[in-house]
Design a protein around this motif. Structure first.
Motif, PDB file in Angstrom:
ATOM      1  N   LEU A   2       9.744  -5.311  -7.323  1.00  0.00           N
ATOM      2  CA  LEU A   2       8.829  -4.854  -6.305  1.00  0.00           C
ATOM      3  C   LEU A   2       7.691  -4.012  -6.943  1.00  0.00           C
ATOM      4  N   GLN A   3       8.247  -3.210  -7.887  1.00  0.00           N
ATOM      5  CA  GLN A   3       6.927  -2.416  -8.889  1.00  0.00           C
ATOM      6  C   GLN A   3       6.099  -3.295  -9.503  1.00  0.00           C
ATOM      7  N   ALA A   4       6.747  -4.493  -9.645  1.00  0.00           N
ATOM      8  CA  ALA A   4       5.695  -5.478 -10.659  1.00  0.00           C
ATOM      9  C   ALA A   4       4.692  -6.012  -9.785  1.00  0.00           C
ATOM     10  N   ILE A   5       5.163  -6.355  -8.518  1.00  0.00           N
ATOM     11  CA  ILE A   5       4.350  -6.973  -7.537  1.00  0.00           C
ATOM     12  C   ILE A   5       3.411  -5.904  -7.194  1.00  0.00           C
ATOM     13  N   THR A   6       3.468  -4.784  -6.807  1.00  0.00           N
ATOM     14  CA  THR A   6       2.430  -3.767  -6.539  1.00  0.00           C
ATOM     15  C   THR A   6       1.525  -3.604  -7.555  1.00  0.00           C
ATOM     16  N   ARG A   7       1.718  -4.051  -8.575  1.00  0.00           N
ATOM     17  CA  ARG A   7       0.675  -3.880  -9.802  1.00  0.00           C
ATOM     18  C   ARG A   7      -0.492  -4.953 -10.281  1.00  0.00           C
ATOM     19  N   ALA A  23       0.791  -1.131   0.037  1.00  0.00           N
ATOM     20  CA  ALA A  23       0.193  -0.076   0.002  1.00  0.00           C
ATOM     21  C   ALA A  23       1.047   1.292   0.007  1.00  0.00           C
ATOM     22  N   THR A  24       1.936   1.255   0.749  1.00  0.00           N
ATOM     23  CA  THR A  24       2.631   2.322   0.832  1.00  0.00           C
ATOM     24  C   THR A  24       4.026   2.782  -0.169  1.00  0.00           C
ATOM     25  N   GLY A  25       4.442   1.532  -0.445  1.00  0.00           N
ATOM     26  CA  GLY A  25       5.822   1.481  -1.092  1.00  0.00           C
ATOM     27  C   GLY A  25       6.982   1.918  -0.526  1.00  0.00           C
ATOM     28  N   ASN A  26       6.814   2.013   1.072  1.00  0.00           N
ATOM     29  CA  ASN A  26       7.824   2.643   1.949  1.00  0.00           C
ATOM     30  C   ASN A  26       7.917   1.622   2.980  1.00  0.00           C
ATOM     31  N   LEU A  27       9.024   1.374   3.113  1.00  0.00           N
ATOM     32  CA  LEU A  27       9.473   0.378   4.194  1.00  0.00           C
ATOM     33  C   LEU A  27       9.196   0.938   5.563  1.00  0.00           C
ATOM     34  N   ALA A  28       9.443   1.970   5.742  1.00  0.00           N
ATOM     35  CA  ALA A  28       9.260   2.771   7.226  1.00  0.00           C
ATOM     36  C   ALA A  28       7.878   2.988   7.347  1.00  0.00           C
TER      37      ALA A  28
END
Length: 188
Positions: free
Chosen positions: A127-132, A45-50
């Motif tokens: 990672l980008q492909a997974i988020t799609r 959802a965030t694309g950001n680990l923190a």
């Protein structure tokens, strides 16, 4: 507090009941069992680990506070993933509101080449492909690759048969191969 690995803990329902009976270590076992999956859902959802780590802490806090409302302790995993999805949805809405109120970027501070070095990295591309991927396929990947007993936990969490789970996982792998241009070589 017992010192044992998370996979040695009893079924989720036993841990839920023990938590409700006042055993904080039982909820610790549940946390240990599902923290990586929840972080992965939040990272999608965030694309950001923190941000994902912060959101996953929020998810577990909400789950702990509302554990008594869980109707079927056997379905803890699915319930927890549902809380994660709702928390992430709220985060996305807040992030969208925040973006509307921000000022545009200063053109003098933008990289003149306009390139993002991380975008060229194969891991970033994956990672980008997974988020799609569709949400169900992302969850299958996260459950399968991040759990100690992936098939059991994943099919239970997703409420699928074993073969149904593997069909979803296979679809996700094929989409990823196409998205990152893999036609030969190691399987994703």
């Amino acid at each position: 507090m017992e010192d044992r690995p998370p996979q040695a803990a009893g079924p989720d329902a036993d841990r839920v009941r023990a938590t409700l009976a006042g055993d904080p270590a039982a909820f610790g076992d549940l946390y240990d069992r599902y923290a990586r999956v929840i972080r992965a859902v939040c990272h999608d959802a965030t694309g950001n680990l923190a941000e994902a780590q912060d959101l996953s802490q929020e998810v577990f806090l909400r789950a702990y506070r509302n554990l008594a409302t869980l109707r079927d302790a056997e379905r803890f995993a699915g319930w927890l993933v549902g809380i994660a999805r709702m928390t992430c949805r709220e985060w996305r809405k807040q992030a969208a509101r925040d973006r509307r109120h921000r000022r545009p970027l200063d053109p003098d501070r933008v990289d003149p080449d306009g390139q993002d070095a991380a975008g060229d990295d194969a891991a970033e591309q994956l990672l980008q492909a997974i988020t799609r991927l569709p949400q169900r396929e992302r969850l299958a990947l996260h459950l399968f690759y991040l759990q100690e007993r992936p098939a059991e936990v994943a099919q239970e969490t997703m409420r699928l048969s074993r073969s149904g789970f593997y069909r979803v996982l296979d679809r996700a792998r094929r989409r990823l191969r196409r998205a990152i241009g893999l036609t030969h070589g190691r399987a994703v």
